[in-house]
Every structure is written in C-alpha cells, then in structure tokens.
Write a protein that holds these residues in place. Structure first.
Motif, PDB file in Angstrom:
ATOM      1  N   UNK A   4      32.390  42.164  40.643  1.00  0.00           N
ATOM      2  CA  UNK A   4      32.358  43.599  39.580  1.00  0.00           C
ATOM      3  C   UNK A   4      31.521  42.661  38.701  1.00  0.00           C
ATOM      4  N   UNK A   5      31.886  41.770  37.970  1.00  0.00           N
ATOM      5  CA  UNK A   5      31.048  40.983  36.927  1.00  0.00           C
ATOM      6  C   UNK A   5      30.013  40.703  37.172  1.00  0.00           C
ATOM      7  N   UNK A   6      30.139  39.858  38.159  1.00  0.00           N
ATOM      8  CA  UNK A   6      29.307  39.450  39.137  1.00  0.00           C
ATOM      9  C   UNK A   6      28.071  39.732  39.422  1.00  0.00           C
ATOM     10  N   UNK A   7      27.979  41.846  39.848  1.00  0.00           N
ATOM     11  CA  UNK A   7      27.032  41.864  39.841  1.00  0.00           C
ATOM     12  C   UNK A   7      26.963  42.607  41.147  1.00  0.00           C
ATOM     13  N   UNK A   8      28.290  42.024  41.956  1.00  0.00           N
ATOM     14  CA  UNK A   8      28.079  42.962  43.254  1.00  0.00           C
ATOM     15  C   UNK A   8      28.200  44.034  43.501  1.00  0.00           C
ATOM     16  N   UNK A   9      28.207  44.461  45.008  1.00  0.00           N
ATOM     17  CA  UNK A   9      28.707  45.844  45.345  1.00  0.00           C
ATOM     18  C   UNK A   9      29.965  45.568  46.318  1.00  0.00           C
ATOM     19  N   UNK A  10      30.957  46.363  45.369  1.00  0.00           N
ATOM     20  CA  UNK A  10      32.285  45.860  46.037  1.00  0.00           C
ATOM     21  C   UNK A  10      33.873  47.729  46.035  1.00  0.00           C
ATOM     22  N   UNK A  11      33.734  46.976  47.322  1.00  0.00           N
ATOM     23  CA  UNK A  11      34.855  48.567  47.462  1.00  0.00           C
ATOM     24  C   UNK A  11      36.125  47.627  47.985  1.00  0.00           C
ATOM     25  N   UNK A  12      37.305  47.904  47.167  1.00  0.00           N
ATOM     26  CA  UNK A  12      38.565  47.624  47.311  1.00  0.00           C
ATOM     27  C   UNK A  12      39.645  49.024  47.953  1.00  0.00           C
ATOM     28  N   UNK A  13      39.878  47.892  49.432  1.00  0.00           N
ATOM     29  CA  UNK A  13      41.206  49.136  50.211  1.00  0.00           C
ATOM     30  C   UNK A  13      42.437  48.306  49.685  1.00  0.00           C
ATOM     31  N   UNK A  14      43.455  49.458  49.964  1.00  0.00           N
ATOM     32  CA  UNK A  14      44.912  48.607  49.609  1.00  0.00           C
ATOM     33  C   UNK A  14      45.778  49.683  50.303  1.00  0.00           C
ATOM     34  N   UNK A  15      46.914  48.903  50.458  1.00  0.00           N
ATOM     35  CA  UNK A  15      47.858  50.336  51.765  1.00  0.00           C
ATOM     36  C   UNK A  15      48.740  50.513  50.201  1.00  0.00           C
TER      37      UNK A  15
ATOM     38  N   UNK B 167      35.643  50.141  36.251  1.00  0.00           N
ATOM     39  CA  UNK B 167      34.819  50.877  35.047  1.00  0.00           C
ATOM     40  C   UNK B 167      33.087  49.646  35.644  1.00  0.00           C
ATOM     41  N   UNK B 168      32.872  48.790  36.173  1.00  0.00           N
ATOM     42  CA  UNK B 168      31.765  47.684  36.420  1.00  0.00           C
ATOM     43  C   UNK B 168      30.948  47.829  38.085  1.00  0.00           C
ATOM     44  N   UNK B 169      31.821  49.368  38.590  1.00  0.00           N
ATOM     45  CA  UNK B 169      31.101  50.107  39.538  1.00  0.00           C
ATOM     46  C   UNK B 169      32.418  50.183  41.068  1.00  0.00           C
ATOM     47  N   UNK B 170      33.068  48.559  40.980  1.00  0.00           N
ATOM     48  CA  UNK B 170      33.866  48.580  41.806  1.00  0.00           C
ATOM     49  C   UNK B 170      34.080  49.975  42.567  1.00  0.00           C
ATOM     50  N   UNK B 171      34.038  49.986  43.562  1.00  0.00           N
ATOM     51  CA  UNK B 171      35.413  51.598  44.526  1.00  0.00           C
ATOM     52  C   UNK B 171      36.394  50.975  45.121  1.00  0.00           C
ATOM     53  N   UNK B 172      37.688  52.149  44.202  1.00  0.00           N
ATOM     54  CA  UNK B 172      38.174  52.012  45.589  1.00  0.00           C
ATOM     55  C   UNK B 172      39.113  52.817  45.760  1.00  0.00           C
ATOM     56  N   UNK B 173      39.885  52.221  47.514  1.00  0.00           N
ATOM     57  CA  UNK B 173      40.173  53.021  48.483  1.00  0.00           C
ATOM     58  C   UNK B 173      41.295  53.207  48.646  1.00  0.00           C
ATOM     59  N   UNK B 174      42.265  54.313  49.075  1.00  0.00           N
ATOM     60  CA  UNK B 174      44.042  53.862  49.755  1.00  0.00           C
ATOM     61  C   UNK B 174      43.606  53.410  50.994  1.00  0.00           C
TER      62      UNK B 174
END
Ligand code: FAD
Length: 374
Positions: free
Chosen positions: A20-31, A165-172
């Motif tokens: 996110x700091x480096x400007x990538x479009x990030x999606x985090x998926x955690x179970x 805060x820097x645009x990453x999206x998190x999904x469970x």
C-alpha cells in the motif's frame, strides 16, 4: 499493479502494508483461523543470543530486528499510536557465572556486525532483580539494551489499519487460487472472483491446501504454542521492564498495566489444528515460570492464547516465487521467530511482487526446499 495477499498474520499484514505504501492496489483475504500464530505471539525481538549456527537463519533474524525501529516510526508518523513495540531491553539470566560469560562473549562477538544490539552490561543478581522485581534470588544476567518486545496482535492490527488507510481492502473469507496453465490469475473467495497481477500466499500453518490445486505438496509443519497472560498488582512501571530470557525454553515479558506474559509450550505431537488449552500445558508454563519468578504466584490469571508456529524443512523460512508458476509468490516457515523476521520478510515480498530488487540474496530461501522437502 493489483496484488492479493492471502493471510493476515504478521507476514501478510506486513506485505500488504508495504504494498500500500508503494502505491499498489491491494486486497487482503484472511480466514481468521483460530490458532493464527501472530494472534497468540508476544513477542521477543532478541535474535543475537541464539546458539543456532545456521547463517542464513541468522541473517534473516538479524535483519528483522534491525528493520523494526524505522517501521515503527513510520507507522507512528502515519497515526498508528498502538504498535505494541517497545525497546525495553532483555535480561539473559543464569545462576552460573560461567554460562553468563559465554552469553556475554557471544553478544560481544556479534556486536561489530549488529550495532543495534546496543549496550551489553553484566548485572549482579541484585541489579537483575531491580530490573525485574518478580525474579527469584540468585539470577545474575547479561543485559542487552537493544532488545525489544512486541505484541503480535497490536502490530498486526496497526499494519492492517494503516494499509487500509492507504487504500488497501480487506475481506474475510476462505481464499482459493484461480489459475490457467502455468499462471495464477487471481483468487476465489466468498463466491467472488478477484483477478490480480500477483498473489502472495502468507497462509502460515495452513498453506499446504492453498497450493495443492497447483499440484504442489507444500511441506509446512506446525508446532502448537500455549502462552499465558496474567496480571500482577503492586507494580506500576511494568511497561518499562525488560524481557527475561531464562536458561529454559520459557520466557517472561511485561507489558503496560501490570500485564505479564509467560510461556510458551512447544508441542509437536498434536492432533490437527486443535487450539485446546490443556492442563498439562498450563502446568508446564506455570512450573517453569514460577521457578524463575516466584513473585508471579500472587498474579491474577487472565487467559491462555494458543498459536501454531509454521515450520518449513530445515527450520529455515522460504521466500519467493512458486517454482513453475508465474503470478504467485509465497513465504512461510517463520517458526518461533516470526515476529522478529515477519516485517522484514513482508517488505521483501512487497518488493518482489512489484518487480523490485529485494534487499537480500534469496537463493538460500528458495521455495523449492518446501516442495522437495530436503
Ligand atoms: P500466521 O500468523 O499463522 O497467519 C496465517 C494467516 O493465514 C491466518 O490468519 C490464517 O487464517 C490465514 N489463512 C490461511 N489459509 C488461508 C486461506 N486459504 N484463506 C484465507 N486466509 C488463510 N516470534 C518471535 O519473533 N518472537 C517471539 O517471542 C514469538 N513468540 C511466539 C509465541 C507463541 C505462543 C507462538 C505461537 C508464536 C511465537 N512467535 C514468536 C512466532 C510467530 O508468532 C510466528 O512465526 C508468526 O506469527 C507467523 O506469522 P505468519 O503470518 O506466517 O502466520
């Protein structure tokens, strides 16, 4: 670039934050599996006293410890007040002065190459107890000023919050790989398909089933650790107490608000991913803890946390591309020192995903080792 991170333990959270700091479009998926190692771990950062001879392991652990102060100040500048990290120093304690000579010698030998060790001081038994008043009499120590402790849960949450805060999206959800011959194209989770340029697998003890659809038998084993939290009265300044490293495999850490953490067990013979708190585990933790620190006897029991430390063959982490496939990276096997190494390895994963040069030579950590098992 679109990057998906599977798993939000210390490794996935660190990779996602850096991306996110480096400007990538990030999606985090955690179970949110019960037994996430990061959620249970608390958290000695003091790799320099280790007797392990494996240089590749030491390089990672040393770089991991060195990486912390800058990361923490970056998080604080970004508004994360609670990182769970504090450079409180460590006391390596012993009743045998000869053993302490050896410990001090090892620390001094490593100092030239790792100035972040800080100041090495030999303390008498009395001085040792002044630093950590609950200890038994008769333990002298070597004090290492650069050692730190970190609450894995707090650091993970700070990293994930800052990433969002820097645009990453998190999904469970439960993530499975989407792929075409030779290339991973994205991830399926919760009935959705998420395409990506790169997928990073940070699935800890649960990584094998993630890679299996690619025809890969990923050799990750895991060790159960039970760790106890308790509260002591009569002591107001626990947040500045040093970490205590006794001669046994058990340690003591102090946090703010009179919170003490003792443990942990190292259980290899376990059935599945069972997070039961066992009476035998509690007995072991208490017996070893009270022997070193009888002052804990009057403490109030708070909870026992349970986590699975992930190990790859050779007890050495693996980091990098999944052999034979494009669009997919993984890291695993952080074992008993994942809080120490995780932020640094996560940073390297972020660089790899964006095609940048990592800061270290990765040949020693090739994923091939976890696939061949040798
Ligand atoms: P984990 O933290 O286990 O995270 C993996 C995540 O991946 C989980 O949340 C899981 O739900 C998710 N996941 C898996 N599969 C999927 C899927 N298919 N889809 C979605 N999500 C998925 N280290 C130190 O440096 N110092 C210490 O003092 C220390 N003490 C410890 C004490 C204990 C009791 C324990 C258990 C560990 C300790 N460690 C310590 C080690 C450290 O905690 C681990 O090495 C580290 O947390 C591993 O992090 P990880 O991100 O690789 O895995």
């Amino acid at each position: 670039k679109k990057v998906i991170v599977i798993g939000a333990g210390i490794l996935g959270a660190s990779a996602a934050y850096q991306l996110a700091v480096m400007g990538a479009e990030v999606l985090i998926i955690d179970r949110q599996d019960p037994g996430q190692a990061t959620d249970a771990a608390a958290g000695i950062i003091c790799p320099w006293l280790s007797q392990r001879r494996n240089q590749a392991w030491y390089r990672l652990a040393k770089s991991g410890a060195r990486f912390y102060p800058e990361l923490i100040s970056q998080l604080k500048e970004g508004g994360e007040a609670h990182t769970g990290y504090a450079r409180v120093g460590a006391l390596s304690i012993h009743t045998d002065e000869g053993k302490l000579d050896k410990i001090e010698e090892r620390a001094r030998m490593r100092l030239a190459d790792a100035p972040e060790i800080g100041v090495i001081t030999r303390l008498s038994a009395q001085q040792t107890r002044e630093r950590f008043p609950l200890l038994a009499e008769g333990y002298a120590s070597v004090h290492i000023s650069g050692a730190a402790r970190v609450d894995g849960r707090a650091l993970r949450d700070a990293l994930l919050h800052s990433a969002q805060q820097q645009g990453a999206v998190m999904v469970t959800g439960d993530a499975t790989l989407a792929f075409e011959p030779g290339r991973v194209t994205g991830v399926h989770a919760g009935g959705h398909y998420y395409p990506a340029d790169e997928v990073i697998i940070c699935a800890g003890a649960w990584a094998n089933p993630v890679l299996r659809p690619l025809g890969i038998d990923f050799k990750v084993s895991y060790q159960k650790g039970q760790i106890m939290h308790l509260q002591v009265s009569d002591h107001k300044d626990t947040e500045v107490w040093p970490v205590v490293i006794p001669p046994s495999d058990q340690y003591l850490l102090a946090f703010a608000r009179q919170q003490i953490v003792i443990g942990a067990t190292h259980e290899n013979d376990i059935e599945g991913y069972n997070t039961r708190v066992t009476v035998g585990g509690m007995q072991e933790i208490l017996a070893k803890g009270l022997e070193v620190a009888p002052g804990l006897a009057d403490g109030t029991y708070s909870e026992v946390r349970v986590g699975f430390r992930p190990f790859t063959p050779g007890f050495l982490p693996v980091i990098g591309a999944v052999p034979g496939w494009s669009g997919v990276l993984a890291a695993n096997g952080l074992g008993a020192s994942g809080l120490t190494m995780g932020p640094y390895i996560g940073y390297q994963l972020a660089k790899l995903a964006l095609g940048r040069e990592p800061d270290l030579e990765l040949d020693d950590y090739s994923l091939q080792r976890a696939i061949m098992g040798g």
